[in-house]
Design an enzyme around this catalytic site. Structure first.
Site, short mmCIF file in Angstrom:
data_model
loop_
_atom_site.label_atom_id
_atom_site.label_comp_id
_atom_site.label_asym_id
_atom_site.label_seq_id
_atom_site.Cartn_x
_atom_site.Cartn_y
_atom_site.Cartn_z
N ASN A 147 21.75 23.74 47.69
CA ASN A 147 20.87 23.05 46.75
C ASN A 147 21.16 21.55 46.83
OD1 ASN A 147 18.81 23.24 44.67
ND2 ASN A 147 20.37 22.57 43.24
N LYS A 148 20.43 20.79 46.08
CA LYS A 148 20.58 19.34 46.05
C LYS A 148 22.05 18.93 45.96
CE LYS A 148 19.66 14.94 45.14
NZ LYS A 148 19.09 14.02 46.13
N ARG B 128 7.91 17.85 47.95
CA ARG B 128 9.28 18.34 48.06
C ARG B 128 9.46 19.51 47.10
NH1 ARG B 128 10.47 17.40 43.47
NH2 ARG B 128 12.45 18.53 43.72
N GLY B 129 10.67 20.10 47.15
CA GLY B 129 10.91 21.33 46.40
C GLY B 129 10.68 22.51 47.32
N ALA B 130 11.68 23.36 47.46
CA ALA B 130 11.63 24.42 48.47
C ALA B 130 10.36 25.28 48.39
CB ALA B 130 12.89 25.27 48.37
N ASP C 185 17.56 25.83 47.54
CA ASP C 185 16.78 25.62 48.76
C ASP C 185 17.01 26.72 49.78
OD1 ASP C 185 15.44 22.66 48.87
OD2 ASP C 185 17.18 22.71 47.56
N ARG D 81 11.73 19.84 57.83
CA ARG D 81 13.00 19.80 57.11
C ARG D 81 13.76 21.08 57.41
NH1 ARG D 81 13.22 17.73 51.07
NH2 ARG D 81 15.32 17.21 51.81
N GLN E 94 15.66 12.06 41.94
CA GLN E 94 14.64 13.05 41.58
C GLN E 94 14.75 13.48 40.12
OE1 GLN E 94 16.51 13.22 44.39
NE2 GLN E 94 15.38 14.15 46.09
#
Length: 313
Positions: A220-221, A32-34, A210, A69, A169
């Site tokens: 973003n998150k 994960r993580g853009a 993201d 995603r 996270q």
């Protein structure tokens, strides 16, 4: 790659051999993580072509990976870049492009760390959200790389990490990274963040991204928007850090960003333990959008810019 779903309790390596393996790892957040999922997708294409070369395999892998995603633009950006560099489905061309993308993102991480630390040189207590370190991007990461650079320069007193519900996270991954780096840190529940900011306990907030729309709005998150509101009310910097691969110049504003809706079970359960009644209806947006006017600056590998017009020319 490390399976991030079992961190910090277990460091389990996954072996991914085909594009569908990589897509599955991206969907379940094992990776994960853009920036990192973009690099992973690029290598996923190379893996698929090493097993079945040719343009049909290329298109199949690209379609599969781009659908893994929807919100992080780096994923589609990296896939499209490999496709353009390798239209015939040659595995060596795909591998070379994947390696080039990874190297560029690593260099971007170092530059983001330096630019961000210059910008926040007077911040002693810095809050961050979700996970934006080496587990989220090649190299040192994005927002967490800025915090690590401040620590290396000897100016950081404390990193404050939010737990980042529902998948924690921050509690699982950011604390894991801060601990390994030896950076003084505290973990807080998400709902404590705005009160701490208002009390003067935080000098700056720095987060990742993201997707950045052409007008400077940032996805973003989930929970990022609330931190931006709190930082604005308190008059402290709210900084977004990410590589230019996260800027989507074709997306006019945050209203046009598709927000991923994840499984409600992630809200109902925590590591398999029920948190509420089994029949409770739950909504689980993975991201929210922060308007550009709440963002102090966007830090990329190219430097620090005001969010008013961030799309590349």
């Amino acid at each position: 790659m490390l399976d991030q779903t079992v961190l910090p309790w277990e460091e389990r390596e996954l072996v991914l051999r085909r594009a569908d393996d990589v897509a599955g790892a991206i969907r379940r957040l094992s990776v994960r993580g853009a920036p990192l999922i973009g690099v992973a997708a690029a290598y996923g294409i190379a893996l698929e072509l090493s097993a079945e070369p040719g343009p049909e395999s290329l298109e199949r892998a690209c379609t599969l990976l781009k659908a893994a995603r929807p919100t992080a633009v780096n994923l589609a950006w990296a896939v499209d870049r490999v496709r353009a560099a390798d239209p015939t489905g040659d595995p060596q061309l795909a591998l070379a492009e994947a390696r080039a993308i990874e190297a560029e993102e690593q260099a971007a991480s170092d530059a983001i760390a330096a630019h961000g630390a210059d910008l926040l040189r007077d911040a002693r207590r810095v809050m961050t959200h979700c996970n934006t370190g080496a587990l989220a991007a090649p190299g040192r990461g994005t927002a967490l790389a800025v915090i690590a650079e401040l620590a290396e320069r000897g100016t950081l007193e404390l990193a404050i990490a939010t737990e980042s519900r529902p998948l924690l996270q921050g509690a699982r991954l950011t604390v894991y990274e801060l601990n390994r780096l030896g950076i003084p840190h505290e973990l807080i529940v998400d709902s404590a963040a705005s009160g701490l900011i208002a009390s003067g306990a935080v000098d700056a907030v720095v987060v990742g991204c993201d997707r950045v729309a052409a007008n400077g709005d940032v996805a973003n998150k989930v929970g990022t928007y609330g931190l931006a509101l709190a930082a604005g009310a308190a008059g402290i910097p709210f900084v977004v850090a990410g590589p230019t691969s996260t800027v989507d110049s074709d997306c006019p504003s945050g209203e046009h960003i598709a927000i991923e809706q994840r499984d409600p079970e992630e809200v109902r359960l925590l590591s398999g333990t029920p948190l509420t009644l089994s029949g409770t209806r739950c909504r689980n947006p993975a991201f929210d959008v922060t308007p550009a006017n709440l963002i102090t600056a966007l830090v990329t590998e190219r430097g620090v810019v005001e969010p008013a017009a961030v799309a590349p020319t």
